[in-house]
Design a protein around this motif. Structure first.
Motif, PDB file in Angstrom:
ATOM      1  N   CYS A  49      35.410  -5.316  31.886  1.00 57.35           N
ATOM      2  CA  CYS A  49      35.233  -5.246  30.437  1.00 57.35           C
ATOM      3  C   CYS A  49      35.265  -3.776  30.038  1.00 57.35           C
ATOM      4  O   CYS A  49      35.363  -2.899  30.894  1.00 57.35           O
ATOM      5  CB  CYS A  49      33.923  -5.904  30.006  1.00 57.35           C
ATOM      6  N   ILE A  50      35.185  -3.524  28.747  1.00 58.49           N
ATOM      7  CA  ILE A  50      35.162  -2.136  28.295  1.00 58.49           C
ATOM      8  C   ILE A  50      33.877  -1.858  27.528  1.00 58.49           C
ATOM      9  O   ILE A  50      33.257  -2.765  26.972  1.00 58.49           O
ATOM     10  CB  ILE A  50      36.382  -1.772  27.424  1.00 58.49           C
ATOM     11  N   THR A  51      33.489  -0.598  27.548  1.00 58.31           N
ATOM     12  CA  THR A  51      32.404  -0.121  26.690  1.00 58.31           C
ATOM     13  C   THR A  51      32.990   1.010  25.861  1.00 58.31           C
ATOM     14  O   THR A  51      33.767   1.819  26.367  1.00 58.31           O
ATOM     15  CB  THR A  51      31.190   0.378  27.497  1.00 58.31           C
ATOM     16  N   GLU A  52      32.636   1.034  24.583  1.00 57.32           N
ATOM     17  CA  GLU A  52      33.214   2.030  23.679  1.00 57.32           C
ATOM     18  C   GLU A  52      32.183   2.987  23.091  1.00 57.32           C
ATOM     19  O   GLU A  52      32.505   3.765  22.209  1.00 57.32           O
ATOM     20  CB  GLU A  52      33.971   1.328  22.550  1.00 57.32           C
ATOM     21  N   SER A  53      30.962   2.920  23.596  1.00 58.69           N
ATOM     22  CA  SER A  53      29.928   3.849  23.130  1.00 58.69           C
ATOM     23  C   SER A  53      28.867   3.980  24.215  1.00 58.69           C
ATOM     24  O   SER A  53      28.780   3.144  25.123  1.00 58.69           O
ATOM     25  CB  SER A  53      29.276   3.344  21.841  1.00 58.69           C
ATOM     26  N   LEU A  54      28.056   5.007  24.099  1.00 54.62           N
ATOM     27  CA  LEU A  54      26.964   5.200  25.045  1.00 54.62           C
ATOM     28  C   LEU A  54      25.977   4.042  24.965  1.00 54.62           C
ATOM     29  O   LEU A  54      25.454   3.587  25.984  1.00 54.62           O
ATOM     30  CB  LEU A  54      26.256   6.532  24.774  1.00 54.62           C
ATOM     31  N   ALA A  55      25.746   3.522  23.770  1.00 51.72           N
ATOM     32  CA  ALA A  55      24.818   2.398  23.602  1.00 51.72           C
ATOM     33  C   ALA A  55      25.324   1.152  24.339  1.00 51.72           C
ATOM     34  O   ALA A  55      24.553   0.468  25.017  1.00 51.72           O
ATOM     35  CB  ALA A  55      24.615   2.094  22.123  1.00 51.72           C
ATOM     36  N   GLU A  56      26.618   0.850  24.210  1.00 50.75           N
ATOM     37  CA  GLU A  56      27.194  -0.307  24.915  1.00 50.75           C
ATOM     38  C   GLU A  56      27.116  -0.108  26.426  1.00 50.75           C
ATOM     39  O   GLU A  56      26.761  -1.023  27.167  1.00 50.75           O
ATOM     40  CB  GLU A  56      28.656  -0.515  24.511  1.00 50.75           C
ATOM     41  N   TYR A  57      27.454   1.090  26.875  1.00 56.23           N
ATOM     42  CA  TYR A  57      27.416   1.410  28.305  1.00 56.23           C
ATOM     43  C   TYR A  57      25.989   1.269  28.842  1.00 56.23           C
ATOM     44  O   TYR A  57      25.760   0.644  29.874  1.00 56.23           O
ATOM     45  CB  TYR A  57      27.944   2.829  28.533  1.00 56.23           C
TER      46      TYR A  57
END
Length: 106
Positions: A49-57
């Protein structure tokens, strides 16, 4: 495709089921091979999957020690855990995360 783990929705998931039959192979003194096969198949999935922000990561990273439900297109698999984690930076704010999930079937 919709995938959640412990209520966290994964962005742009790519799911590859990797079931593994449980087979024990023993070579006998006679040179023959004895197989013991379990009726239980180890359930395992490789999911990217992908994360597009530090919060998502950070939210995904926090799931590393969690035993939770993995829901793939509405099918719930309970008692799952992330067994391995690889990440690839696609650009400064976007990462592709590839995880191996396994299920406790006891």
């Amino acid at each position: 495709m919709t995938v959640t783990f412990d209520s966290l929705t994964l962005k742009e998931p790519d799911v590859k089921p990797q079931p593994k039959p449980q087979v024990n192979e023993t070579e006998l003194v006679s040179g023959k091979t004895k197989l013991t096969v379990s009726s239980t198949v180890k359930k395992s999935w490789q999911i990217s999957c992908i994360t597009e922000s530090l919060a998502e990561y950070s939210a995904l990273l926090a799931k590393l020690t969690v035993v939770g439900s993995l829901v793939i297109n509405g099918a719930t698999n309970t008692k799952c855990v992330i067994k391995s984690w690889r990440e690839k930076e696609m650009n400064p704010s976007t990462k592709e995360i590839t995880m191996q999930f396994v299920q406790d079937t006891t």
